[in-house]
Scaffold this motif. Structure first.
Motif, PDB file in Angstrom:
ATOM      1  N   TRP A   1       0.748  -1.406   0.077  1.00 43.32           N
ATOM      2  CA  TRP A   1      -0.110   0.268   0.014  1.00 43.32           C
ATOM      3  C   TRP A   1       1.009   1.306  -0.113  1.00 43.32           C
ATOM      4  CZ3 TRP A   1      -0.992   3.749   4.107  1.00 43.32           C
ATOM      5  CH2 TRP A   1      -1.976   4.613   4.537  1.00 43.32           C
ATOM      6  N   GLU A   2       1.762   1.412   1.023  1.00 42.84           N
ATOM      7  CA  GLU A   2       3.183   2.534   1.140  1.00 42.84           C
ATOM      8  C   GLU A   2       3.383   3.235  -0.292  1.00 42.84           C
ATOM      9  OE1 GLU A   2       5.269   4.919   4.326  1.00 42.84           O
ATOM     10  OE2 GLU A   2       5.678   2.091   4.289  1.00 42.84           O
ATOM     11  N   PRO A   3       4.057   2.103  -1.088  1.00 44.48           N
ATOM     12  CA  PRO A   3       4.615   2.709  -2.438  1.00 44.48           C
ATOM     13  C   PRO A   3       3.830   3.571  -3.840  1.00 44.48           C
ATOM     14  CG  PRO A   3       5.584   0.732  -1.874  1.00 44.48           C
ATOM     15  CD  PRO A   3       3.828   0.554  -1.028  1.00 44.48           C
ATOM     16  N   LYS A   4       2.611   1.970  -3.255  1.00 39.95           N
ATOM     17  CA  LYS A   4       1.329   2.534  -4.196  1.00 39.95           C
ATOM     18  C   LYS A   4       1.167   4.252  -3.770  1.00 39.95           C
ATOM     19  CE  LYS A   4       0.224  -1.340  -6.523  1.00 39.95           C
ATOM     20  NZ  LYS A   4       0.723  -1.202  -7.218  1.00 39.95           N
ATOM     21  N   LEU A   5       0.619   4.115  -2.235  1.00 37.86           N
ATOM     22  CA  LEU A   5       0.729   6.287  -2.165  1.00 37.86           C
ATOM     23  C   LEU A   5       0.587   7.186  -2.526  1.00 37.86           C
ATOM     24  CD1 LEU A   5      -1.700   7.394  -0.647  1.00 37.86           C
ATOM     25  CD2 LEU A   5      -0.261   6.631   1.827  1.00 37.86           C
ATOM     26  N   ASP A   6       2.289   6.281  -2.162  1.00 38.94           N
ATOM     27  CA  ASP A   6       3.301   7.206  -2.054  1.00 38.94           C
ATOM     28  C   ASP A   6       4.044   7.478  -3.905  1.00 38.94           C
ATOM     29  OD1 ASP A   6       3.978   7.428   0.507  1.00 38.94           O
ATOM     30  OD2 ASP A   6       5.722   5.475   0.192  1.00 38.94           O
ATOM     31  N   ALA A   7       3.554   7.113  -4.645  1.00 39.04           N
ATOM     32  CA  ALA A   7       3.439   6.803  -5.741  1.00 39.04           C
ATOM     33  C   ALA A   7       2.318   8.417  -6.622  1.00 39.04           C
ATOM     34  CB  ALA A   7       3.930   6.082  -6.759  1.00 39.04           C
ATOM     35  N   LEU A   8       1.274   8.002  -5.823  1.00 44.42           N
ATOM     36  CA  LEU A   8      -0.061   8.620  -6.468  1.00 44.42           C
ATOM     37  C   LEU A   8       0.536   9.656  -5.715  1.00 44.42           C
ATOM     38  CD1 LEU A   8      -3.467   8.675  -6.956  1.00 44.42           C
ATOM     39  CD2 LEU A   8      -3.385   7.810  -4.734  1.00 44.42           C
ATOM     40  N   VAL A   9       0.532  10.127  -4.495  1.00 43.94           N
ATOM     41  CA  VAL A   9       0.585  11.545  -3.817  1.00 43.94           C
ATOM     42  C   VAL A   9       1.645  12.177  -4.123  1.00 43.94           C
ATOM     43  CG1 VAL A   9       1.037  12.774  -2.087  1.00 43.94           C
ATOM     44  CG2 VAL A   9      -0.596  10.634  -2.074  1.00 43.94           C
ATOM     45  N   GLN A  10       2.772  11.296  -4.776  1.00 40.26           N
ATOM     46  CA  GLN A  10       3.729  12.131  -5.978  1.00 40.26           C
ATOM     47  C   GLN A  10       3.309  12.332  -7.286  1.00 40.26           C
ATOM     48  OE1 GLN A  10       6.637  12.971  -4.584  1.00 40.26           O
ATOM     49  NE2 GLN A  10       6.845  14.387  -6.691  1.00 40.26           N
ATOM     50  N   LYS A  11       2.379  11.731  -7.589  1.00 32.17           N
ATOM     51  CA  LYS A  11       1.878  11.841  -9.196  1.00 32.17           C
ATOM     52  C   LYS A  11       1.363  13.898  -8.767  1.00 32.17           C
ATOM     53  CE  LYS A  11       1.490   7.999 -11.871  1.00 32.17           C
ATOM     54  NZ  LYS A  11       1.082   6.763 -12.344  1.00 32.17           N
ATOM     55  N   ILE A  12       0.087  13.100  -8.223  1.00 31.11           N
ATOM     56  CA  ILE A  12      -0.777  14.625  -7.493  1.00 31.11           C
ATOM     57  C   ILE A  12       0.403  15.680  -7.457  1.00 31.11           C
ATOM     58  CG2 ILE A  12      -2.503  15.484  -5.608  1.00 31.11           C
ATOM     59  CD1 ILE A  12      -3.607  12.415  -5.301  1.00 31.11           C
ATOM     60  N   SER A  13       1.401  15.299  -5.895  1.00 33.96           N
ATOM     61  CA  SER A  13       2.183  16.638  -5.990  1.00 33.96           C
ATOM     62  C   SER A  13       2.842  17.135  -6.985  1.00 33.96           C
ATOM     63  CB  SER A  13       3.109  16.118  -5.115  1.00 33.96           C
ATOM     64  OG  SER A  13       4.023  17.205  -4.374  1.00 33.96           O
ATOM     65  N   ASP A  14       3.127  16.477  -8.157  1.00 34.65           N
ATOM     66  CA  ASP A  14       3.508  17.186  -9.183  1.00 34.65           C
ATOM     67  C   ASP A  14       3.070  17.992 -10.620  1.00 34.65           C
ATOM     68  OD1 ASP A  14       6.134  15.505  -8.553  1.00 34.65           O
ATOM     69  OD2 ASP A  14       5.449  13.620  -9.627  1.00 34.65           O
ATOM     70  N   ALA A  15       1.739  17.391 -10.218  1.00 32.77           N
ATOM     71  CA  ALA A  15       0.184  18.132 -11.895  1.00 32.77           C
ATOM     72  C   ALA A  15       0.870  19.470 -10.313  1.00 32.77           C
ATOM     73  CB  ALA A  15      -0.203  17.284 -10.849  1.00 32.77           C
ATOM     74  N   PHE A  16      -0.011  18.829  -8.680  1.00 30.36           N
ATOM     75  CA  PHE A  16       0.272  20.268  -7.946  1.00 30.36           C
ATOM     76  C   PHE A  16       1.055  21.793  -8.260  1.00 30.36           C
ATOM     77  CE2 PHE A  16      -0.866  22.372  -3.833  1.00 30.36           C
ATOM     78  CZ  PHE A  16      -1.797  22.252  -4.298  1.00 30.36           C
ATOM     79  N   SER A  17       2.317  21.061  -8.271  1.00 30.23           N
ATOM     80  CA  SER A  17       3.372  21.474  -7.492  1.00 30.23           C
ATOM     81  C   SER A  17       3.546  22.764  -9.907  1.00 30.23           C
ATOM     82  CB  SER A  17       4.503  21.517  -7.894  1.00 30.23           C
ATOM     83  OG  SER A  17       4.566  20.630  -6.660  1.00 30.23           O
TER      84      SER A  17
END
Length: 1220
Positions: free
Chosen positions: A996-1012
């Motif tokens: 779960w954690e790697p997928k969550l980190d990847a998901l949030v990273q993608k969201i963060s990249d788009a957000f940034s």
């Protein structure tokens, strides 16, 4: 009521057909196709969006869809079908235009888009009588849909339709609570039809239809035209990953503030639901559950360890005392065993006593035998005489038995004689009865003969001839005349009934009119007259409630018009201005049951329609004013509206709940501008001052400055006034009383005439009846005489037959008497034989009695001789008797000793049996082999002395020590099990967390990249991270365990260069900054969303033009980007693999010169009182053509970003996507 206008396409279609005539052959053929017009739309079919189709069989697709949502559950909010509304709908019109641009050029595309709708996206929405729409149909695009239009035109209505149409409830909208409130005013039901994009392999798209009925708040569902239910629709929506209840995917206008109020933990949950697969949410929930269980086990282990250490310390402190108590218990055990072994020693001593008693008994028996041998000669004569006496005694008893037997036999013979005597008496009685019967037969024979002679004499007297026809004719005529008189009387009676009813009605009418005339002079009567003139249905309902108060659980109150009144009449105008007509006519119930009973009786039973019912269970004390009286006086008000109205508390509470009387102040004077400013910025939203009514409207989502005030003049009061009664009403009632009095007089005259005629008819009826009865009696007399004469031969035959029977019966009596005499002779003979037998028996008894007396004398003599011999040998007999008593005593003693020995033997055997299971008892018995009972008692006394020397201590300490030992062992076992369980939980958590954690980190990273990236494009900064809450490290340096239920999404933003990144909240950022952050976060989820569409309503409100322009450009870039290719191996990551989805942006305004891209569609909703009734008059296609011409003429001067560019000849043309 405003109407919406749909862009007419007739001119554009004509131009399109003209262009097609100049094109190739295929286009020409296509343009010549027949264009049929649907009944609901004037738009040709070929201008509508082409639905997605496939070569698969439509029946197969429908079967699969039905299989997906097949459930047997139903939902309580679905209702039964009702009749459709008969009112003719006014067409509500809307249009959408797809605008596209290439390198800054404005192009209007023609034909279906090359970009297909994602599975589950909305292809079509059709609304009928829903909120502001009468009839409208929308065809949204597969990517970004801009829904624009002024406030109040129905933009948010489209959002409501999506939410309700897909099975969700109004609680997700933040608006009305009941489904019926979404039905357009004046209509009975609304229809929402939504077509979703199906799987590409299916020919047909699933179409969901929901009907909402205003009455009863009932709804029904259909799926592809077949009846369905809410659970099946929700299951279909969930199969397409549609999450209307997730604010990250569906953000209606009234939920914007709620989304901003989401906690970071809730935001993480909503983000996973929106952008991750269902397994991510399941893993997170499992981790939270496992961590909760793990913490519980850790707490249990800590508690068990503390308890174990405490128990072990206490165990060591008590060990010495327990050893001493165990020694004392051993002594007590030896004493117990010695006492338990007493029966063995007693048995050994008793066995010797038994031997001595047996020897003594044997010696005495030998002495008795020797004594009997010595005195035997002297006792022979006595014994011989004794035997002779016994024989005589037996013979006496035998003779006495013979005498008694003969006595019984003689008694039987005597009874036989008595029986024969009774039989003779019975036969004598029978003879006497037969004699009496013979006498009666003779008398009857005489009577029959007399009757025969009388009949013969009557036969000789023949009656006169009799003709019945004249009598019948006269009787028939009389009956006819009587019947005619009866018919006349009945007709008069029947004609009297309506006359009497009319008379009664006239009298009741006079009574009612007089009561109404009197009531016009009273306050209650005036109010009833007002209620009746205002709503006759409500007046009837009020009368019914007064008469049927016993049918309700609680008191039901009538309309406020009847139950309430003004405390001060000068405030009547102001208070009445706060109410509508319905408020004055509303009935108030205090429970839901009373509401249903009243609604069923009024609407169902009495068929009343103009009736309003409301339930209020709250108390009046719950409605408190928002400010104090002092503050109210400072604002220039006299008081609150609720203070000037009196009535029942439930009615006042209902009015406060519906009209906010407790929050509406009143002043008879106008307020100053300064007071107005204070009120506008305070908690009061409505008030009445002077001749005006004010209402403040605040839109907090648009910022603190979004405030408007609506005013309207107040009209004079007409309900709670003290005006005198209307003179015309009194005059009308008096005229009605005079008319009814005149009608009553004429009716009474007619009744008197009818009464006179009835009396005359009654006299005639009685005369005719008497004549008929006399004629019938005369006819009956003559007819009876003739009948009796004709019956005489039959009577004569009957009497002769009866005479013959009497003679035969008398002859039978004679024969029966002879038979009885013969029986008497036979019984007399038997009686004589029995008498002889009785005499013989008595003679035999006499002889046996004489012998018995002789034998008894001989027996007396023998007894005398025996007593003489017995006296001579008394000394010898006494000696034998004494010796015999001694023998008996010895035998009795031996018996007693034997019985005691049996008891002791049983006790000793019990001790021996117990020793088999008790080794210490068995060892003790072996040591007691030669011990006497005295020695055993000495040993017991010795052990008791030892016991007294040992300290007694706490009696329960040993038991407590042993119980604690067992508890310690149990705790050790539980600790081992808990440690094993803890290891299992840790392993399970690590295993799930590793996925779960790697997928969550990847998901949030993608969201963060788009957000940034979005923030960087507007010159700001932002990032999204996961806040992972970890426990503190352990005492031995082991890593802490995460608290998964506290993990959250942290949004950090920076809008100014000199600032650092700070967490987004309501304290640091302004409303516009929060709105920008919210929309950028939602756009970051766009390419990752698993949902087929996303809805955002008026998110740009509160932004400044710069932010709004940048946000719009970024939104267009993201929403109109191509969806990721899920077939590519590089894009198969399960985290956020949903791809780009359909987007709905609802806004009342747009800036000029915004960026447009292909795949973007603008839905323009236009409405207002100036819209033409026929939407064909508003030619939006012609307006677009004009815009194209202006664009061509100004293209050389347009250099700004997003400006319109010339449209080449090959550019696509506008296309309508909405019809109404």
């Amino acid at each position: 009521m405003s109407t919406l206008s749909v862009t007419p396409l007739a001119r554009r279609q004509r131009r399109r057909r003209e262009d097609s005539d100049n094109g190739d052959g295929e286009d020409g053929d296509a343009s010549r196709l027949s264009r049929r017009v649907t009944p609901l739309s004037q738009t040709p079919i070929d201008s509508k969006r082409i639905r997605l189709q496939s070569t698969e069989d439509s029946d197969e697709q429908e079967k699969v869809q039905n299989g997906v949502v097949n459930m047997d559950e139903d939902n309580g909010e679905e209702g039964a079908n009702e009749d459709d509304n008969d009112s003719t709908p006014v067409p509500t019109q809307a249009t959408s235009v797809s605008l596209g641009g290439n390198q800054g050029k404005l192009g209007i595309r023609d034909g279906p888009s090359q970009i297909k709708h994602k599975t589950g996206a909305i292809v079509r929405i059709k609304l009928t009588d829903f909120v502001t729409y009468t009839s409208a149909e929308f065809f949204p695009g597969p990517q970004l849909n801009m829904v624009i239009g002024p406030n109040g035109t129905g933009k948010s209505t489209l959002v409501c339709a999506i939410c309700l149409g897909l099975g969700w409830g109004p609680q997700h909208l933040g608006r009305a609570k009941d489904f019926g409130e979404f039905v357009k005013h004046g209509c009975r039901e609304a229809t929402i039809e939504i077509e979703l994009a199906g799987q590409p392999r299916f020919r047909r798209n699933p179409v969901v239809c929901r009907k909402i009925k205003r009455e009863g708040n009932k709804t029904t569902f259909t799926l592809n035209g077949k009846p369905s239910n809410r659970n099946q629709i929700l299951k279909l929506a969930q199969s397409f990953s549609i999450q209307v209840d997730n604010l990250c995917q569906f953000l209606p206008q009234d939920k914007v503030s709620e989304f901003a109020a989401l906690s970071p933990v809730e935001l993480l949950h909503s983000t996973q639901r929106a952008a991750a697969g269902p397994e991510m949410i399941e893993w997170h929930e499992n981790l939270k559950k496992l961590r909760s269980e793990q913490k519980k086990v850790q707490s249990d282990i800590k508690g068990h360890k503390d308890l174990l250490a405490n128990l072990e310390n206490r165990q060591e402190l008590q060990r010495a005392d327990v050893e001493r108590m165990k020694q004392r218990e051993e002594i007590k055990r030896r004493i117990e065993l010695l006492e338990f072994a007493r029966p063995v020693s007693r048995y050994k001593e008793h066995h010797q006593t038994f031997k001595n008693a047996k020897k003594q008994k044997d010696d005495l028996e030998q002495e008795l035998r020797e004594l009997k041998a010595e005195v035997a000669p002297a006792m022979r004569a006595v014994n011989a005489k004794q035997d002779y006496c016994l024989q005589l005694d037996q013979f006496v008893k035998f003779r006495r038995q013979q005498v008694n037997g003969l006595d019984e036999k003689a008694s039987k013979f005597g009874k036989t004689l008595e029986q024969y005597e009774d039989k003779l008496k019975d036969l004598d009685g029978q003879i006497e009865a037969e004699k009496k019967s013979g006498i009666a037969s003779r008398q009857e024979e005489s009577k029959v003969r007399q009757a025969i002679n009388r009949i013969k004499r009557e036969m000789e007297q023949k009656p006169t001839d009799f003709d019945v026809n004249p009598y019948n004719e006269k009787i028939f005529e009389l009956r006819k005349e009587i019947r005619d008189l009866e018919i006349k009387r009945r007709n008069i009676e029947e004609s009297k009934r309506p006359v009497f009813e009319a008379l009664k009605e006239k009298q009741n009418s006079i009574k009612r009119s007089e009561e109404q005339l009197r009531s016009l002079d009273s306050k209650a009567g005036q109010q009833e007259a007002k209620l009746k003139s205002t709503s006759f249905d409500t007046f009837r309902a009020y009368e019914w409630v007064l008469k049927n108060a016993d049918k309700f659980e609680h008191e039901v109150f009538g309309p406020p018009m009847m139950t309430c009144s003004m405390k001060d009449p000068k405030y009547a105008n102001a208070v009445e201005s706060l109410f509508s007509r319905t408020d004055f006519l509303t009935f108030t119930t205090q429970s839901r049951n009373d509401f249903r009973v009243l609604q069923k009786s009024l609407n169902g039973g009495m068929k009343l329609h103009d009736v309003s019912i409301k339930t209020c269970s709250a108390s009046l004390q719950q409605f408190q004013p928002p400010t104090s009286q002092d503050e109210l006086r400072k604002l220039g008000f006299d008081g609150w509206a609720s203070e000037y109205l009196s009535g029942p508390e439930p009615v006042l509470a209902m009015l406060c709940s519906e009209n906010r009387l407790h929050q509406t102040p009143i002043s008879l004077r106008d307020i100053s501008n300064q007071q107005y400013s204070k009120i506008q910025n305070g908690p009061i939203s409505s008030w009445v001052a002077g001749k005006q009514s004010y209402q403040v409207i605040r839109r907090r989502e648009y910022g603190p400055g979004a405030v408007s005030t609506r005013t309207r003049p107040i009209r004079p009061a007409h309900i709670w006034t003290d005006q005198p009664a209307d003179p015309s009403a009194k005059q009308e009632l008096q005229m009605r009383i005079a008319e009814c009095t005149a009608d009553i007089k004429s009716i009474q005259e007619k009744v008197e005439n009818d009464r006179t005629e009835l009396a005359s008819l009654k006299d005639m009826y009685n005369d005719k009846t008497r004549d008929k009865v006399a004629l019938e009696q005369e006819k009956a007399t003559k007819q009876s005489a003739l009948i009796n004469y004709n019956a005489l031969p039959v009577k004569l035959g009957q009497q002769e037959s009866k005479l013959k029977d009497v003679e035969e019966r008398f002859s039978g009596i004679r024969n029966r008497v002879l038979d009885i005499r013969n029986k008497q002779n036979e019984i007399s003979i038997r009686k004589a034989g029995a008498a002889q037998q009785y005499v013989d028996s008595v003679d035999e008894i006499r002889k046996l009695h004489e012998e018995l007396v002789y034998i008894e004398l001989r027996n007396i003599e023998a007894l005398s001789d025996f007593e003489t011999l017995k006296g001579r040998n008394s000394t010898v007999r006494d000696l034998l008797t004494t010796k015999g008593e001694q023998v008996k005593g010895a035998m009795q003693r031996l018996k007693e000793v034997t019985e005691a020995g049996k008891k002791l033997t049983a006790e000793a055997e019990a001790v021996v049996r117990a020793s088999r299971n008790q080794p210490d008892l068995s060892e003790l018995l072996r040591t007691l082999g030669n011990h006497t009972l005295d020695q055993l008692e000495a040993d017991i006394d010795s052990e008791r002395a030892r016991l007294e020397l040992t300290h007694e201590g706490n009696a329960g300490i040993v038991k407590e020590f042993e119980e604690r030992e067992r508890q310690i062992q149990k705790l050790r076992d539980q600790l081992d099990e808990s440690k094993t369980s803890l290891d299992d939980y840790a392993h399970a958590i690590n295993e799930i967390r590793g996925k779960w954690e790697p997928k969550l980190d990847a998901l949030v990273q993608k969201i963060s990249d788009a957000f940034s990236d979005s923030f960087a494009r507007i010159g700001c900064a932002g990032q999204v991270t996961v806040d992972k809450v970890e426990d503190l490290p352990g005492p031995n340096g082991e890593p802490g365990i995460s608290e998964f239920d506290q993990w959250s999404i942290q949004i950090q933003v920076k809008f100014r260069e000199h600032e650092n990144l700070s967490i987004l909240d309501s304290h640091r950022q302004s409303g516009g900054e929060r709105a920008v952050s919210t929309i950028f976060y939602l756009m970051a989820l766009q390419s990752l969303s698993a949902s087929p569409f996303r809805v955002v309503d008026e998110i740009n409100q509160g932004m400044d033009p710069r932010n709004e322009r940048m946000v719009h450009e970024r939104m267009v870039d993201i929403a109109c980007a191509a969806a990721p290719d899920t077939e590519n191996e590089d894009n198969k990551d399960k985290v956020g693999s949903g791809g780009g989805s359909q987007y709905f942006l609802i806004t009342p305004k747009l800036l000029s010169g915004l960026v447009y891209k292909p795949g973007m569609k603008v839905l323009c909703i236009v409405s207002g009182e100036h819209m033409p009734p026929d939407y064909n008059m508003a030619d939006f296609g012609h307006a677009i053509q004009k815009m194209k011409e202006l664009t061509v003429s100004t293209s050389s001067h347009d250099k700004g970003k997003g400006r319109a560019q010339p449209i080449e000849d090959g550019d696509v043309r506008p296309r309508s996507s909405v019809r109404a």
